[in-house]
Write a protein that holds these residues in place. Structure first.
Motif, PDB file in Angstrom:
ATOM      1  N   ASN A  64       0.819  -1.212   0.000  1.00 19.34           N
ATOM      2  CA  ASN A  64       0.000   0.000   0.000  1.00 19.34           C
ATOM      3  C   ASN A  64       0.850   1.258   0.000  1.00 19.34           C
ATOM      4  O   ASN A  64       0.403   2.312  -0.461  1.00 19.34           O
ATOM      5  CB  ASN A  64      -0.955  -0.030   1.192  1.00 19.34           C
ATOM      6  N   ALA A  65       2.076   1.163   0.510  1.00 20.53           N
ATOM      7  CA  ALA A  65       3.001   2.280   0.341  1.00 20.53           C
ATOM      8  C   ALA A  65       3.320   2.467  -1.145  1.00 20.53           C
ATOM      9  O   ALA A  65       3.398   3.597  -1.643  1.00 20.53           O
ATOM     10  CB  ALA A  65       4.282   2.027   1.134  1.00 20.53           C
ATOM     11  N   ILE A  66       3.495   1.346  -1.859  1.00 12.56           N
ATOM     12  CA  ILE A  66       3.700   1.418  -3.309  1.00 12.56           C
ATOM     13  C   ILE A  66       2.468   2.015  -3.979  1.00 12.56           C
ATOM     14  O   ILE A  66       2.568   2.879  -4.857  1.00 12.56           O
ATOM     15  CB  ILE A  66       4.000   0.020  -3.880  1.00 12.56           C
ATOM     16  N   GLN A  67       1.293   1.542  -3.557  1.00  8.75           N
ATOM     17  CA  GLN A  67       0.050   2.046  -4.142  1.00  8.75           C
ATOM     18  C   GLN A  67      -0.077   3.549  -3.967  1.00  8.75           C
ATOM     19  O   GLN A  67      -0.277   4.289  -4.934  1.00  8.75           O
ATOM     20  CB  GLN A  67      -1.146   1.354  -3.489  1.00  8.75           C
ATOM     21  N   VAL A  68       0.050   4.014  -2.729  1.00 10.38           N
ATOM     22  CA  VAL A  68      -0.112   5.440  -2.458  1.00 10.38           C
ATOM     23  C   VAL A  68       1.036   6.242  -3.061  1.00 10.38           C
ATOM     24  O   VAL A  68       0.838   7.315  -3.638  1.00 10.38           O
ATOM     25  CB  VAL A  68      -0.218   5.679  -0.940  1.00 10.38           C
ATOM     26  N   GLY A  69       2.263   5.710  -2.926  1.00  2.00           N
ATOM     27  CA  GLY A  69       3.421   6.430  -3.455  1.00  2.00           C
ATOM     28  C   GLY A  69       3.386   6.561  -4.966  1.00  2.00           C
ATOM     29  O   GLY A  69       3.653   7.634  -5.514  1.00  2.00           O
ATOM     30  N   GLY A  98      -0.418  12.440   6.581  1.00  2.00           N
ATOM     31  CA  GLY A  98      -1.663  12.010   5.956  1.00  2.00           C
ATOM     32  C   GLY A  98      -1.469  10.794   5.071  1.00  2.00           C
ATOM     33  O   GLY A  98      -2.325   9.903   5.026  1.00  2.00           O
ATOM     34  N   THR A  99      -0.344  10.722   4.360  1.00  2.00           N
ATOM     35  CA  THR A  99      -0.067   9.557   3.528  1.00  2.00           C
ATOM     36  C   THR A  99       0.156   8.319   4.380  1.00  2.00           C
ATOM     37  O   THR A  99      -0.305   7.223   4.040  1.00  2.00           O
ATOM     38  CB  THR A  99       1.166   9.815   2.641  1.00  2.00           C
ATOM     39  N   MET A 100       0.840   8.469   5.493  1.00  2.00           N
ATOM     40  CA  MET A 100       1.052   7.327   6.388  1.00  2.00           C
ATOM     41  C   MET A 100      -0.276   6.802   6.923  1.00  2.00           C
ATOM     42  O   MET A 100      -0.482   5.590   7.023  1.00  2.00           O
ATOM     43  CB  MET A 100       1.981   7.725   7.530  1.00  2.00           C
ATOM     44  N   ALA A 101      -1.204   7.710   7.254  1.00  2.00           N
ATOM     45  CA  ALA A 101      -2.525   7.282   7.718  1.00  2.00           C
ATOM     46  C   ALA A 101      -3.282   6.561   6.610  1.00  2.00           C
ATOM     47  O   ALA A 101      -3.968   5.551   6.859  1.00  2.00           O
ATOM     48  CB  ALA A 101      -3.315   8.491   8.213  1.00  2.00           C
ATOM     49  N   THR A 102      -3.169   7.039   5.387  1.00  2.00           N
ATOM     50  CA  THR A 102      -3.844   6.405   4.255  1.00  2.00           C
ATOM     51  C   THR A 102      -3.293   5.010   3.989  1.00  2.00           C
ATOM     52  O   THR A 102      -4.049   4.057   3.746  1.00  2.00           O
ATOM     53  CB  THR A 102      -3.703   7.278   3.002  1.00  2.00           C
ATOM     54  N   VAL A 103      -1.968   4.870   4.028  1.00  2.00           N
ATOM     55  CA  VAL A 103      -1.349   3.560   3.818  1.00  2.00           C
ATOM     56  C   VAL A 103      -1.830   2.564   4.873  1.00  2.00           C
ATOM     57  O   VAL A 103      -2.157   1.414   4.570  1.00  2.00           O
ATOM     58  CB  VAL A 103       0.182   3.675   3.836  1.00  2.00           C
ATOM     59  N   ALA A 104      -1.879   3.003   6.128  1.00  2.00           N
ATOM     60  CA  ALA A 104      -2.341   2.125   7.208  1.00  2.00           C
ATOM     61  C   ALA A 104      -3.787   1.695   6.986  1.00  2.00           C
ATOM     62  O   ALA A 104      -4.146   0.522   7.174  1.00  2.00           O
ATOM     63  CB  ALA A 104      -2.192   2.836   8.556  1.00  2.00           C
ATOM     64  N   LEU A 105      -4.643   2.631   6.562  1.00  2.00           N
ATOM     65  CA  LEU A 105      -6.045   2.302   6.316  1.00  2.00           C
ATOM     66  C   LEU A 105      -6.190   1.338   5.151  1.00  2.00           C
ATOM     67  O   LEU A 105      -6.963   0.369   5.217  1.00  2.00           O
ATOM     68  CB  LEU A 105      -6.841   3.579   6.047  1.00  2.00           C
ATOM     69  N   GLY A 107       6.219  10.202   2.799  1.00  3.76           N
ATOM     70  CA  GLY A 107       5.346   9.521   3.745  1.00  3.76           C
ATOM     71  C   GLY A 107       5.093   8.079   3.351  1.00  3.76           C
ATOM     72  O   GLY A 107       5.055   7.187   4.208  1.00  3.76           O
ATOM     73  N   ALA A 108       4.922   7.816   2.050  1.00  2.71           N
ATOM     74  CA  ALA A 108       4.708   6.450   1.584  1.00  2.71           C
ATOM     75  C   ALA A 108       5.939   5.594   1.837  1.00  2.71           C
ATOM     76  O   ALA A 108       5.833   4.434   2.264  1.00  2.71           O
ATOM     77  CB  ALA A 108       4.358   6.460   0.096  1.00  2.71           C
ATOM     78  N   ALA A 109       7.138   6.168   1.592  1.00  2.70           N
ATOM     79  CA  ALA A 109       8.375   5.418   1.821  1.00  2.70           C
ATOM     80  C   ALA A 109       8.549   5.085   3.303  1.00  2.70           C
ATOM     81  O   ALA A 109       8.888   3.955   3.670  1.00  2.70           O
ATOM     82  CB  ALA A 109       9.570   6.209   1.307  1.00  2.70           C
TER      83      ALA A 109
END
Length: 413
Positions: A132-137, A322-329, A267-269
Motif C-alpha cells: 500500500n506504500a507502493i500504491q499510495v506512493g 496524511g499519507t502514512m494514515a492512508t497507507v495504514a487504512l 510519507g509512503a516510503a
C-alpha cells in the motif's frame, strides 16, 4: 515482493494518478479564479462518482475475462481519450471537459478493480503495508507529474499539448502490462461461476451485495467512514483556501503539486518501512491522531497567524503524516478482503473511501461558505480525531474476522 510485480503495481497506480492529479489541481484553481463558490467547487468531486460506484461492476470485472486483457484495454482507451481531447476545442469548465473527467475516472476506477485484486491475491499480510506504500506512493508520483508537472505545462502552453503529453505518459505506464503473466483464478465459487443464463448473469451483477453482506464487511465500511470523514472535510477546502490566501497558480503548483506530492512520496516510503515493524493498530492510531493534530496549522493561518511559512509547513507535514494514515487504512482494507473475491471486496471498501471523500468535501465547502474556513478546519480536525479513536476502540473489541485480528496486534501475520 518480486521485481516484476513491483514494477507492474507501480506503473498501474501511477497511471491512475496522472489524469486525477491534473484535473483535481488545475480545475479548482482555474474555476475559483473564474468566480466559482466553494460549494460549487466541492461539487466537482462528484465527477469522481465512478470511484464510489465501481462496486456495482466489480464482480463482473473480478470474475470474468483475463486480467491482462482488462488492463491493456482500459489503458488503451485512456490513451485514446487523451489524444482525442488534444484535438478538441476545450475551455475551462466546458461540458466536454467535465464529461472527459468523468470518463477518465470511470476508466481508472475499473482499472483499479483489477489492480487491487492482483495486489490482494499476490501479497501476504506482512507485505501489505509495503504494497500500500507502493500504491499510495505511485499514485502520488502520478499526481506529481499530472498535477504539478502538467499544470506548469498548461500555464506555459495549451490544452492540446497537455493532453498529448498525458497520452504519452499513459503509454509508458502500460509497458509493464505487456510482460505480465496471467495469474491463476481462485477456486470456483457460486459468485465466480461464468454466467451462461439470465439468472446467473443477474447473480453476478448483484454479486457485490452478496459480498457486502458477508460478516464484518458493513462494520468495516462504517469504520472507514468514521476514520476519513473529518480529514476529507479539511483537505477538500485546502486548495480554495490557498487561492483565497493569495497563493498564485505557479506557487500552488509548486506547493501542492510539487513539494506536497513529494512529501506524500516521503510519507509512503516511511510507512512502507514502518508498517513492516508495527501492528495495524499502532499504525492507524498514531498516524490518525497526528494528522488531526496538524490540521491545527490551517486553523492558525485562517485566524490570521503564521502566514505563508505555516502553509508550507502544513503542506509538508500533512503530506507525510496524511499519507502514512492512508497507507495504514488501505492495509487494513486488504486484511478485510477475501483473497478469493479480492477485487470485489477491496473495491467495496475503496468505494466507501471515495464516497466519504465526496461527502466530506461537500460538507467542508458548505461549512466554509456559511461559517468560514476556521470552522471548516476546526470541525474537520475534531471529527478526524474522534473517528480515529472510534475505529481503534471498535476493532480492539470486535475484529470482523481472523484475517483482521491477526494483523491488528501482530507484525508477523
Amino acid at each position: 515482493m518480486p521485481r516484476h510485480r513491483f514494477a507492474l503495481l507501480t506503473s498501474l497506480y501511477a497511471a491512475q494518478g496522472l489524469p486525477y492529479g491534473f484535473f483535481t489541481l488545475v480545475l479548482p484553481a482555474v474555476l475559483r479564479e473564474a468566480g466559482w463558490s466553494l460549494t460549487a467547487l466541492s461539487l466537482l468531486h462528484f465527477l469522481a462518482l465512478p470511484w464510489a460506484l465501481k462496486f456495482l461492476w466489480a464482480p463482473a470485472v473480478d470474475q470474468r475475462g483475463a486480467r491482462r486483457s482488462w488492463l491493456l484495454g482500459l489503458q488503451g482507451v485512456s490513451i485514446g481519450l487523451a489524444l482525442a481531447l488534444a484535438w478538441a476545442d476545450l475551455a475551462p469548465g466546458s461540458v466536454a471537459l467535465l464529461a472527459a473527467v468523468l470518463l477518465f475516472n470511470a476508466l481508472a476506477a475499473t482499472q483499479d478493480i483489477v489492480t487491487d485484486g492482483l495486489a490482494v491475491r499476490w501479497l501476504a499480510a506482512r507485505e501489505r503495508g509495503l504494497a500500500n506504500a507502493i500504491q499510495v506512493g505511485a499514485y502520488r508520483l502520478g499526481m506529481v507529474v499530472g498535477g504539478g508537472g502538467l499544470l506548469w505545462l498548461y500555464a506555459q502552453t495549451s490544452w492540446p499539448v497537455v493532453f498529448t503529453v498525458m497520452a504519452g505518459l499513459l503509454g509508458l505506464t502500460t509497458l509493464p502490462v505487456w510482460r505480465m503473466a496471467e495469474p491463476e483464478r481462485p477456486p470456483v465459487s457460486p459468485v465466480s461461476v461464468a454466467p451462461t443464463t439470465g439468472a446467473s448473469r443477474l447473480h453476478l451483477a448483484w454479486g457485490w451485495l452478496h459480498r457486502a453482506m458477508t460478516p464484518g464487511m458493513l462494520s468495516c465500511a462504517a469504520l472507514i467512514f468514521c476514520f476519513r470523514f473529518g480529514d476529507q472535510m479539511v483537505s477538500g477546502v485546502v486548495i480554495p483556501f490557498l487561492r483565497d490566501q493569495g497563493v498564485d497558480k505557479a506557487s500552488l503548483a509548486l506547493m501542492k503539486g510539487g513539494v506536497g506530492s513529494m512529501a506524500c512520496l516521503a510519507g509512503a516510503a516511511v510507512s512502507g518501512w514502518w508498517m513492516m515493524r508495527v501492528p495495524r493498530r499502532d499504525a492507524l492510531l498514531w498516524t490518525g491522531l497526528a494528522q488531526s493534530l496538524f490540521f491545527g496549522l490551517y486553523i492558525v493561518v485562517a485566524l490570521g497567524g503564521g502566514g505563508l511559512p505555516w502553509l508550507w509547513a502544513a503542506t509538508v507535514i500533512e503530506g507525510v503524516v496524511g499519507t502514512m494514515a492512508t497507507v495504514a487504512l488501505f492495509a487494513l482494507m486488504m486484511d478485510a478482503s477475501d483473497p478469493d473475491h479480492a477485487g470485489t471486496d477491496y473495491t467495496i471498501l475503496a468505494s466507501v473511501v471515495v464516497a466519504v471523500g465526496s461527502l466530506g468535501t461537500l460538507a467542508g465547502g458548505l461549512v466554509g461558505d456559511y461559517l468560514g474556513y476556521v470552522w471548516a478546519f476546526g470541525i474537520g480536525a475534531v471529527l478526524s480525531a474522534v473517528g480515529c479513536v472510534a475505529l481503534v476502540r471498535w476493532l480492539d473489541r470486535h475484529p470482523p474476522h481472523e484475517r483482521v485480528a491477526q494483523a491488528w496486534r501482530s507484525v508477523s501475520a
